[in-house]
Scaffold this motif. Structure first.
Motif, PDB file in Angstrom:
ATOM      1  N   SER A   1      39.131 -15.933 -22.924  1.00  0.00           N
ATOM      2  CA  SER A   1      39.619 -17.142 -23.578  1.00  0.00           C
ATOM      3  C   SER A   1      39.601 -17.050 -25.082  1.00  0.00           C
ATOM      4  O   SER A   1      39.689 -17.827 -25.858  1.00  0.00           O
ATOM      5  CB  SER A   1      38.700 -18.151 -23.108  1.00  0.00           C
ATOM      6  N   LYS A   2      39.153 -15.804 -25.607  1.00  0.00           N
ATOM      7  CA  LYS A   2      38.968 -15.789 -26.932  1.00  0.00           C
ATOM      8  C   LYS A   2      39.999 -15.230 -27.719  1.00  0.00           C
ATOM      9  O   LYS A   2      39.800 -15.582 -29.029  1.00  0.00           O
ATOM     10  CB  LYS A   2      37.621 -14.687 -27.050  1.00  0.00           C
ATOM     11  N   ILE A   3      40.820 -14.445 -27.664  1.00  0.00           N
ATOM     12  CA  ILE A   3      42.165 -14.148 -28.083  1.00  0.00           C
ATOM     13  C   ILE A   3      43.081 -14.312 -27.412  1.00  0.00           C
ATOM     14  O   ILE A   3      43.218 -14.298 -26.001  1.00  0.00           O
ATOM     15  CB  ILE A   3      41.723 -12.679 -28.836  1.00  0.00           C
TER      16      ILE A   3
ATOM     17  N   LYS B   1      23.490  -6.995 -22.563  1.00  0.00           N
ATOM     18  CA  LYS B   1      24.074  -7.386 -23.615  1.00  0.00           C
ATOM     19  C   LYS B   1      25.517  -8.262 -23.769  1.00  0.00           C
ATOM     20  O   LYS B   1      25.823  -9.166 -24.383  1.00  0.00           O
ATOM     21  CB  LYS B   1      24.728  -5.869 -24.305  1.00  0.00           C
ATOM     22  N   GLU B   2      26.371  -7.778 -22.549  1.00  0.00           N
ATOM     23  CA  GLU B   2      27.549  -8.229 -22.509  1.00  0.00           C
ATOM     24  C   GLU B   2      27.530  -9.951 -21.954  1.00  0.00           C
ATOM     25  O   GLU B   2      28.066 -10.909 -22.256  1.00  0.00           O
ATOM     26  CB  GLU B   2      28.606  -7.830 -21.366  1.00  0.00           C
ATOM     27  N   LEU B   3      26.359 -10.059 -21.033  1.00  0.00           N
ATOM     28  CA  LEU B   3      26.013 -11.658 -20.628  1.00  0.00           C
ATOM     29  C   LEU B   3      25.676 -12.294 -21.803  1.00  0.00           C
ATOM     30  O   LEU B   3      25.769 -13.675 -21.858  1.00  0.00           O
ATOM     31  CB  LEU B   3      25.137 -11.635 -19.304  1.00  0.00           C
TER      32      LEU B   3
ATOM     33  N   LYS C   1      31.870 -12.804 -30.103  1.00  0.00           N
ATOM     34  CA  LYS C   1      31.261 -11.559 -29.654  1.00  0.00           C
ATOM     35  C   LYS C   1      32.368 -10.938 -28.894  1.00  0.00           C
ATOM     36  O   LYS C   1      32.628  -9.754 -29.035  1.00  0.00           O
ATOM     37  CB  LYS C   1      30.034 -11.547 -28.997  1.00  0.00           C
ATOM     38  N   GLY C   2      32.937 -11.507 -28.122  1.00  0.00           N
ATOM     39  CA  GLY C   2      33.640 -11.003 -27.181  1.00  0.00           C
ATOM     40  C   GLY C   2      35.212 -11.023 -27.418  1.00  0.00           C
ATOM     41  O   GLY C   2      35.429 -11.967 -28.071  1.00  0.00           O
ATOM     42  N   PHE C   3      36.095  -9.999 -26.766  1.00  0.00           N
ATOM     43  CA  PHE C   3      37.335 -10.428 -27.091  1.00  0.00           C
ATOM     44  C   PHE C   3      38.263  -9.359 -26.169  1.00  0.00           C
ATOM     45  O   PHE C   3      39.514  -9.717 -25.899  1.00  0.00           O
ATOM     46  CB  PHE C   3      38.035 -10.066 -28.562  1.00  0.00           C
TER      47      PHE C   3
ATOM     48  N   GLU D   1      36.844  -7.778 -20.498  1.00  0.00           N
ATOM     49  CA  GLU D   1      36.616  -6.530 -19.471  1.00  0.00           C
ATOM     50  C   GLU D   1      35.134  -6.482 -19.103  1.00  0.00           C
ATOM     51  O   GLU D   1      34.927  -5.665 -17.966  1.00  0.00           O
ATOM     52  CB  GLU D   1      36.969  -5.199 -19.927  1.00  0.00           C
ATOM     53  N   ALA D   2      34.531  -7.422 -19.620  1.00  0.00           N
ATOM     54  CA  ALA D   2      32.932  -6.978 -19.315  1.00  0.00           C
ATOM     55  C   ALA D   2      32.474  -7.477 -17.867  1.00  0.00           C
ATOM     56  O   ALA D   2      32.156  -6.902 -17.196  1.00  0.00           O
ATOM     57  CB  ALA D   2      32.139  -7.923 -20.218  1.00  0.00           C
ATOM     58  N   LEU D   3      32.946  -8.928 -17.534  1.00  0.00           N
ATOM     59  CA  LEU D   3      32.920  -9.481 -16.302  1.00  0.00           C
ATOM     60  C   LEU D   3      33.551  -8.762 -15.295  1.00  0.00           C
ATOM     61  O   LEU D   3      32.964  -8.523 -14.029  1.00  0.00           O
ATOM     62  CB  LEU D   3      32.876 -11.043 -16.201  1.00  0.00           C
TER      63      LEU D   3
ATOM     64  N   GLU E   1      25.854 -12.008 -24.923  1.00  0.00           N
ATOM     65  CA  GLU E   1      27.050 -12.303 -25.702  1.00  0.00           C
ATOM     66  C   GLU E   1      27.729 -13.381 -25.512  1.00  0.00           C
ATOM     67  O   GLU E   1      28.298 -14.139 -26.224  1.00  0.00           O
ATOM     68  CB  GLU E   1      27.864 -10.834 -26.210  1.00  0.00           C
ATOM     69  N   ASN E   2      27.924 -13.312 -24.000  1.00  0.00           N
ATOM     70  CA  ASN E   2      28.961 -14.501 -23.604  1.00  0.00           C
ATOM     71  C   ASN E   2      28.418 -16.036 -23.914  1.00  0.00           C
ATOM     72  O   ASN E   2      29.130 -17.007 -24.164  1.00  0.00           O
ATOM     73  CB  ASN E   2      29.435 -14.176 -22.152  1.00  0.00           C
ATOM     74  N   THR E   3      26.964 -15.814 -23.697  1.00  0.00           N
ATOM     75  CA  THR E   3      26.190 -17.069 -23.907  1.00  0.00           C
ATOM     76  C   THR E   3      26.700 -17.601 -25.345  1.00  0.00           C
ATOM     77  O   THR E   3      26.594 -19.024 -25.595  1.00  0.00           O
ATOM     78  CB  THR E   3      24.698 -17.127 -23.510  1.00  0.00           C
TER      79      THR E   3
HETATM   80 MG    MG Z   1      32.238 -11.050 -23.125  1.00  0.00          MG
END
Ligand code: MG
Ligand code: ADP
Length: 605
Positions: free
Chosen positions: A79-81, A29-31, A93-95, A98-100, A33-35
Motif C-alpha cells: 500500500s506504500k508505493i 525486522k520486517e514485522l 520503511k517498506g515499499f 515482498e516481506a509478508l 517495520e510494518n508496525t
Molecule cells: Mg514491510
C-alpha cells in the motif's frame, strides 16, 4: 521442445524469502517495520525459542480491511508505493511488498487485524503460501501477526540457524535499531514468557540509556548540524568510552537504520588522535536528507543507502562530530537533556538533584592548524578553565537551572609565569599543581606523550628540529622490513632531527641526531619507532605525519624523564599548558583531573 516455464508462486516466494528472510531476526525486522508504517504507538514483540517456534508482533496501528488482509501475502503487494517514481519520495520503511509474501512461503502465519473505523476484524491463517482460513473475527484495533515454525518447509535454512543465544542476540539488535530511532513509540519484548525489555516513549537520549543502561548517562553528547541539504542530530559518546567492539554504532538515514562504510569513517576519523587505535566510538546519529537525494532500493534488506552526494554528507558529518568533540574536550562534565524523572532507580527521594549544566564553546575545534607558540596558555586550556569556573558558579544555584549554552568571549590571553607555579611530584608519576584557583593533577607520562606528539607534529609540518651533526657517525642495522620503512621516511626523520644515510642493504649511518636529545640510543629509538609505526593503522598519505609523530611520541614517553627539581616541573607544566589538546594524550588517555575548591569542599561533606 520448449523447456522454459514460469515458477509457481510458492517457489518464487521461497526464492525471494531466501534473500529477505535469512533468520528469525529478519522476520522480526520486517514485522516491526510494518508496525511503524501502520502508525502504531505501541508495539509488542513476543518470541519463543529465539524465534524458531514463534515470532509474534502486536501493534495498535491502523489495521487492515478484509481484502487487504488477504492481499498483503501476495508478492509485490504493497500500500506504500504505486509508481517507480515513488521510490524517490519514500517516507515509509517498506515499499517492496515482498516481506509478508516471503514469510508466508516459509512459515505458518496467523493474522488478526481490525481497523478502528470498522465493526469487525479479520482473521487469516496461511501456511506455505496457502490461505487456510479467511474470516471475520472479533479482535482489537490494530494488527497481530504470529509467525510459527519459521523455515518449517526449508530444512536447510533451519539447520543453518545458530544457537538460541546468537539468534536472540540478532533479534534484540533488530529491536534496538528500530527503537533507538522511534523513541516516541512504546516497545515491549517478551522471550519465552519473560519480559526482556519495556521501553516507554521518551526523548532519544533517554531511549539510549533505557536500551543500553544507565552507565551511558553521563557519556552522551549532542551532535547537531542543520543545513538545507542535510540535517544531522543525535549523540556521540566520549572518546574514553570507545570500545574494541563496534557494537554501539548506530547510523540512521531518514529514520532508517543503515550501514554505510563511508559515513562511519567520517565519524571515526573525527575521533582520530582522541582514542586508542583499534577502538570504536559509540554513536547514535540521525541524518535527514530530502528523500529524492537517496536511493534505498539497492538491497532487499534495505539496510544500504546510496546518496546523490556522499562527499558532501561526509564533510558535514565529520565537521559536526568534530565540533562536539572539540567542545567536549574542554568540559569536565556535561549533561544535556537527560531527564532524571525517567530514571527511578538512580534517585533517592531526598537527594538533591544537580541541575544539568552545559558549558561549551560551540565553535571550538582542537583540529585547527597550529599557531606559533607564544608564552601563553593554549586557547583550549583557557576555555577548559572557564568551563570549570562556570560549573562551580552554577552549583551554588538553588533553583534547578535550564540547560545553558555559554559562548562567552574568550578571556584575555593568559601569560604563563611558570615561576609562580607550585608543583609537587607525587609517586613519581603525577604532578600536582595550583593554577587559576584550581588544583590540577596530571599524569606525567600521558602529558609527556601529548607534549612530544605536538612537538613532533610541529617539527614535521612547520619547523624541523635542529640536527646536531656527528663527528664520527655510528652505524645502525635494521631488519629488512624496517629498512624499507626507514627509507620511505628519511625526510620526515630528518625533520625530527635524525639524519640517516643508507650504507648497505640494511644498515644506516647516523650522521646527526636531535640536539635536544642527549642520551640518544638511535638504534633502539628507530627500531621501536618503526615497530609502532608499522602497527599504526594510519598508513595512508594524509595521516602520515600524524602516524609518525604519534609513534615517536609513544616511543619517547617511555624513557625516563628528569623532573625531580621544581624548576624542571614548572617548565614541564608550562609546556603542557601550551598544548593544543592538553586534556587527552594522543593515544586517548585522560591527562588531567582538576578540582575547584567547591569540589574539595564536597569531599568533606
Ligand atoms: Mg514491510
Ligand atoms: P511493504 O511493507 O513493503 O509494503 P509487506 O509485505 O511488509 O510489504 O506488507 C504488505 C502490506 O501489508 C503493507 O504495504 C501494508 O499495507 C500491509 N501491512 C503489513 N503489516 C501491517 C500492519 N502491521 N498494519 C497494517 N498494515 C500492514
Amino acid at each position: 521442445m520448449n523447456t522454459i516455464h514460469l515458477l509457481p508462486d510458492i517457489v518464487a516466494n521461497q526464492i525471494a524469502a531466501g534473500e529477505v528472510i535469512q533468520r528469525p531476526a529478519s522476520a522480526v525486522k520486517e514485522l516491526l517495520e510494518n508496525t511503524i508504517d501502520a502508525g502504531a504507538t505501541k508495539v509488542q514483540l513476543i518470541i519463543k525459542d529465539a524465534g524458531r517456534t514463534l515470532i509474534q508482533v502486536v501493534d495498535n496501528g491502523k489495521g487492515m480491511a478484509f481484502t487487504d488482509a488477504r492481499m498483503c501475502f501476495e508478492r509485490h503487494a504493497t500500500s506504500k508505493i504505486a509508481t517507480a517514481d515513488d521510490l524517490f519520495h519514500l517516507t515509509t520503511k517498506g515499499f517492496r511488498g515482498e516481506a509478508l509474501a516471503s514469510i508466508a512461503a516459509i512459515a505458518q502465519i496467523e493474522l488478526n487485524t481490525k481497523r478502528a473505523e470498522e465493526e469487525t476484524g479479520t482473521r487469516i491463517l496461511v501456511e506455505g503460501s496457502q490461505i487456510k482460513e479467511h474470516a471475520p473475527t472479533a479482535t482489537q484495533d490494530g494488527t497481530s501477526i504470529a509467525v510459527k515454525n519459521l523455515f518449517f518447509n526449508v530444512p536447510a535454512r533451519r539447520n543453518f540457524l545458530k544457537s538460541d543465544a546468537v539468534e536472540l542476540g540478532h533479534i534484540e539488535e533488530e529491536l534496538n535499531r528500530l527503537s533507538l530511532i522511534h523513541y516516541d513509540i512504546e516497545f515491549s519484548f517478551y522471550h519465552n514468557g519473560k519480559l526482556m525489555q519495556q521501553l516507554q516513549p521518551s526523548n532519544q537520549k533517554q531511549r539510549i540509556i533505557n536500551v543500553f543502561g544507565t552507565h551511558f548517562k553521563d557519556k552522551l553528547f549532542p551532535v547537531e548540524l542543520n543545513t538545507e541539504a542535510v540535517k544531522i542530530t543525535g549523540f556521540i559518546a566520549k572518546p574514553e568510552n570507545a570500545k574494541k567492539k563496534k557494537n554501539e554504532q548506530y547510523l540512521f538515514v531518514n529514520n532508517r537504520f543503515v550501514k554505510h562504510y563511508l559515513l562511519t569513517h567520517a565519524i571515526e576519523t573525527a575521533y582520530k588522535e582522541l582514542i586508542p587505535e583499534g577502538h570504536k566510538p559509540a554513536f547514535f546519529i540521525e541524518i535527514t536528507v530530502p528523500p529524492a537525494t537517496i536511493d534505498v532500493n539497492i538491497s532487499p534488506t534495505k539496510i544500504d543507502v546510496k546518496f546523490q552526494d556522499d562527499r558532501m554528507i561526509y564533510a558535514f558529518l565529520n565537521a559536526a562530530v568534530k565540533k562536539t568533540l572539540g567542545a567536549l574536550s574542554l568540559v569536565p562534565q556535561i549533561d544535556f537533556n537527560y531527564n532524571p524523572d525517567y530514571d527511578f532507580s538512580a534517585i533517592k527521594s531526598r537527594e538533591h538533584i544537580k541541575p544539568p549544566t552545559l558549558t561549551l564553546n560551540p565553535n571550538y575545534t582542537p583540529y585547527t592548524s597550529k599557531p606559533e607558540k607564544k608564552n601563553t596558555v593554549s586557547d583550549s586550556w583557557q576555555q577548559f578553565l572557564s568551563g570549570l569556573k562556570n560549573e562551580t558558579v552554577k552549583s551554588h544555584c538553588e533553583e534547578p537551572e535550564k540547560l545553558a549554552f555559554t559562548d562567552e568571549p574568550k578571556e584575555k590571553e593568559e601569560i604563563i609565569d611558570e615561576t609562580q607555579l607550585k608543583c609537587l611530584l607525587f609517586s613519581d608519576a603525577y604532578l600536582v599543581f595550583l593554577w587559576n584557583d584550581a588544583l590540577h593533577v596530571i599524569d606525567v607520562k600521558a602529558a609527556r606523550e601529548r607534549i612530544l606528539f605536538e612537538h613532533f607534529l610541529h617539527a614535521l609540518e612547520n619547523a624541523p628540529i635542529v640536527i646536531q651533526q656527528s663527528m664520527f657517525p655510528e652505524t645502525i642495522t635494521l631488519s629488512a622490513s624496517a629498512t624499507e620503512i626507514v627509507n620511505d621516511l628519511l625526510s620526515e626523520l630528518r625533520a625530527l632531527g635524525y639524519d640517516l644515510e643508507q650504507m648497505d642493504r640494511t644498515s644506516f649511518a647516523v650522521n646527526g641526531t636531535p640536539g635536544e636529545d642527549e642520551s640518544c640510543n638511535v638504534q633502539q629509538i628507530i627500531e621501536q619507532f618503526v615497530e609502532m609505526y608499522k602497527t599504526h593503522q594510519f598508513l595512508h598519505k594524509t595521516d602520515k605525519n600524524c602516524a609518525i609523530a604519534k609513534s615517536l611520541a609513544r616511543q619517547k614517553c617511555g624513557s625516563k624523564l628528569q623532573i625531580a627539581s621544581e624548576l624542571e616541573q614548572q617548565a614541564f607544566v608550562k609546556q603542557w599548558l601550551q598544548c593544543q589538546v592538553p586534556h587527552i594524550s594522543p593515544s586517548g588517555k585522560k591527562v588531567v583531573k582538576s578540582f575547584m575548591s567547591m569540589e574539595i569542599q564536597k569531599l568533606f561533606e
